[in-house]
Design a protein around this motif. Structure first.
Motif, PDB file in Angstrom:
ATOM      1  N   UNK A 140      -3.766   8.733  -1.609  1.00 13.42           N
ATOM      2  CA  UNK A 140      -2.922   8.315  -0.487  1.00 13.42           C
ATOM      3  C   UNK A 140      -1.473   8.151  -0.920  1.00 13.42           C
ATOM      4  N   UNK A 141      -1.240   7.594  -2.117  1.00 12.90           N
ATOM      5  CA  UNK A 141       0.123   7.434  -2.627  1.00 12.90           C
ATOM      6  C   UNK A 141       0.774   8.795  -2.844  1.00 12.90           C
ATOM      7  N   UNK A 142       0.037   9.721  -3.480  1.00 10.94           N
ATOM      8  CA  UNK A 142       0.597  11.061  -3.718  1.00 10.94           C
ATOM      9  C   UNK A 142       0.958  11.740  -2.402  1.00 10.94           C
ATOM     10  N   UNK A 143       0.092  11.606  -1.401  1.00  9.32           N
ATOM     11  CA  UNK A 143       0.359  12.227  -0.111  1.00  9.32           C
ATOM     12  C   UNK A 143       1.604  11.641   0.532  1.00  9.32           C
ATOM     13  N   UNK A 144       1.736  10.333   0.518  1.00  9.53           N
ATOM     14  CA  UNK A 144       2.910   9.703   1.127  1.00  9.53           C
ATOM     15  C   UNK A 144       4.186  10.109   0.403  1.00  9.53           C
ATOM     16  N   UNK A 145       4.161  10.123  -0.914  1.00  9.09           N
ATOM     17  CA  UNK A 145       5.352  10.528  -1.666  1.00  9.09           C
ATOM     18  C   UNK A 145       5.738  11.962  -1.328  1.00  9.09           C
ATOM     19  N   UNK A 146       4.738  12.832  -1.206  1.00 13.72           N
ATOM     20  CA  UNK A 146       5.022  14.228  -0.847  1.00 13.72           C
ATOM     21  C   UNK A 146       5.572  14.315   0.574  1.00 13.72           C
ATOM     22  N   UNK A 147       5.026  13.511   1.482  1.00 21.05           N
ATOM     23  CA  UNK A 147       5.509  13.511   2.872  1.00 21.05           C
ATOM     24  C   UNK A 147       6.969  13.081   2.942  1.00 21.05           C
ATOM     25  N   UNK A 163      10.105  10.031   8.966  1.00 23.85           N
ATOM     26  CA  UNK A 163       8.926  10.530   8.249  1.00 23.85           C
ATOM     27  C   UNK A 163       7.769  10.506   9.247  1.00 23.85           C
ATOM     28  N   UNK A 164       7.514  11.644   9.861  1.00 22.53           N
ATOM     29  CA  UNK A 164       6.567  11.722  10.981  1.00 22.53           C
ATOM     30  C   UNK A 164       5.191  11.216  10.580  1.00 22.53           C
ATOM     31  N   UNK A 165       4.769  11.501   9.367  1.00 15.93           N
ATOM     32  CA  UNK A 165       3.435  11.119   8.925  1.00 15.93           C
ATOM     33  C   UNK A 165       3.229   9.599   8.918  1.00 15.93           C
ATOM     34  N   UNK A 166       4.319   8.826   8.893  1.00 16.31           N
ATOM     35  CA  UNK A 166       4.207   7.371   8.858  1.00 16.31           C
ATOM     36  C   UNK A 166       4.420   6.729  10.227  1.00 16.31           C
ATOM     37  N   UNK A 167       4.693   7.562  11.242  1.00 15.25           N
ATOM     38  CA  UNK A 167       4.939   7.040  12.576  1.00 15.25           C
ATOM     39  C   UNK A 167       3.714   6.287  13.098  1.00 15.25           C
TER      40      UNK A 167
END
Length: 489
Positions: A140-147, A163-167
């Protein structure tokens, strides 16, 4: 959506699963409590000593228990119901439990809640430090950093909301911080946590120039106004647009100059003279300078004010005391003048530096007027007033060539108003190669000799090495003088 908290079967599953565990042996229950489901599991060696068996035996018991519990009907029932919970891959554990409170029900025999039991038996999610992540926290951390990096698209900072993925994510700011980012005024700092990164965010948020004091107040860390000014001056992302105001360079606003240089520009643009009243109105409307300051500078060297008109003063009394050929560390190399210097902290930070006034005559510079030279890194500015010649920032050359503080270089001023900064490799051994390198002649010295050294300081061809060494000594270039006397030419 069906929530675990709405399902009566979960309550009965808790009771039944608790009974299953209580029917195990005391050793098996202890292994489950202290190793399988513990927040900080014991090592195999610790349990082996406790039960007087081998480490391998404890491992076998652990494997057997995991296989048995993973296939338990009660676990499968809760696992199925958890699949109906909208976890959104990453959520605060508290939010999941608020939505599905039955997951917090305790399995008394193990002294652990249902969510902990399922997490250890079902590897489709992981809970750590209060975060529920699918399939695990590291992923999950790797994905968020990449996003975040992808959304930033090369920028050093990006608004969290972009950052759309965190909306719509619960506690998105806390999660981004947990992933290792710093936030400032609603921006995620992607490529740095320093003063300049925060200052860029502040200006981006403001959308207009701010004073050094205002930026310092909003940095969120102890910092003096002077030190803020220094770091902004050394970063090409910022442009000083007034005496104490800054903007982002990307805004394309005109850079502030000293009052003397501002006056010189206006006089130059107006054919050599400008009415004082017009100069006052123009500069005070564009910059935070007072009329009295404009009048004072316009009436002192390198300017004079006559009958209300500002013009450049005469230069007859301002001839440099030394010629270029008499100036230490300055050499004629081909059609250029090469000044040897060492990179200082001020150079690396982006500050300007002084030059020998002998270069004024050597380069034919107009007195009092800023001069722009052409270089591989863009325009290079020279300033020339009644007291000194100054070289604008060479930080971009230092960065481009990866020059360290203390490195020896030559500032090369060529015909046609060109400029370059050239790294110098100076041999350590005293002799011909070192002498030539110190005077700006590249290579191992094989193509150059005493004639080139003579011409570099204005001596006629045929001058003896001893006389050449004396000229260098009189200039203050003792290092070259010693090299000439140490070798046969």
């Amino acid at each position: 959506m069906t929530h675990v908290g709405m399902e009566d079967p979960v309550e009965s599953a808790s009771t039944t699963f608790d009974d299953v565990v209580r029917n195990l042996g005391a050793r098996e229950i202890e292994v489950l409590r202290r190793r399988v489901f513990a927040e900080k599991p014991d090592r195999l060696e610790q349990l082996a000593v406790r039960f007087a068996v081998s480490r391998e035996r404890i491992r076998q018991i652990e494997v057997l228990l995991l296989n048995e519990l993973r296939s338990a009907h009660e676990v499968n029932r809760v696992r199925m119901l958890i699949g109906l919970v909208d976890t959104k891959h990453t959520r605060p554990l508290a939010a999941v439990l608020l939505e599905s409170p039955r997951l917090a029900d305790e399995i008394a025999a193990l002294e652990q809640p249902w969510w902990r039991i399922i997490e250890r038996l079902d590897k489709t999610f992981e809970v750590r430090d209060g975060w529920w992540c699918e399939p695990n926290v590291a992923t999950a951390i790797r994905k968020t950093r990449a996003d975040v990096v992808r959304a930033a698209a090369g920028r050093r900072a990006i608004r969290l909301e972009d950052v759309i993925e965190l909306t719509g994510m619960d506690q998105s700011e806390e999660w981004v911080k947990y992933c290792g980012f710093k936030l400032h005024e609603g921006f995620v700092l992607v490529k740095g946590f320093g003063i300049t990164d925060r200052a860029a965010v502040i200006l981006e948020t403001q959308g207009s120039p701010l004073t050094t004091e205002a930026i310092t107040d909003r940095l969120g860390m102890p910092r003096s106004v002077r030190s803020t000014k220094n770091v902004l001056s050394s970063d090409e992302r910022f442009t000083r647009v007034d005496r104490s105001s800054w903007a982002l360079a990307s805004w394309g606003l005109a850079a502030y100059q000293s009052i003397r240089l501002l006056i010189a520009d206006e006089v130059g643009k107006n054919g050599g003279s400008i009415r004082l009243s017009k100069l006052e109105a123009d500069l005070t409307s564009r910059f935070s300078v007072t009329k009295s300051s404009v009048v004072a500078y316009a009436s002192s060297l390198p300017f004079r004010t006559v009958d209300g008109m500002v013009e450049f003063a005469a230069t007859t009394s301002l001839v440099p005391r030394k010629t270029a050929y008499e100036t230490r560390r300055l050499f004629r190399v081909g059609d250029s003048w090469a000044l040897r210097l060492e990179i200082s902290k001020e150079h690396a930070r982006g500050s300007g530096s002084t030059l020998p006034t002998a270069l004024v005559g050597a380069l034919g510079l107009p007195f009092g007027r800023p001069t722009t030279l052409v270089s591989r890194m863009g325009d290079q500015r020279l300033g020339w007033n009644s007291t000194q010649l100054s070289l604008g920032s060479i930080k971009r050359f230092v960065d481009d060539d990866d020059l360290a503080v203390g490195a020896t270089c030559f500032a090369v001023f060529g015909e046609g108003r060109t400029f370059d900064l050239v790294r110098a490799d100076i041999p350590e051994n005293i002799g011909r190669a070192r002498a030539l390198a110190l005077a700006g002649f590249s290579g191992d010295g094989g193509n150059y000799g005493i004639p080139e050294l003579m011409k570099s300081v204005g001596l006629p061809i045929g001058t003896s090495p001893h006389l050449a060494a004396e000229r260098f000594r009189l200039r203050g270039d003792y290092d070259i003088s010693d090299c000439i006397l140490a070798e046969r030419w």
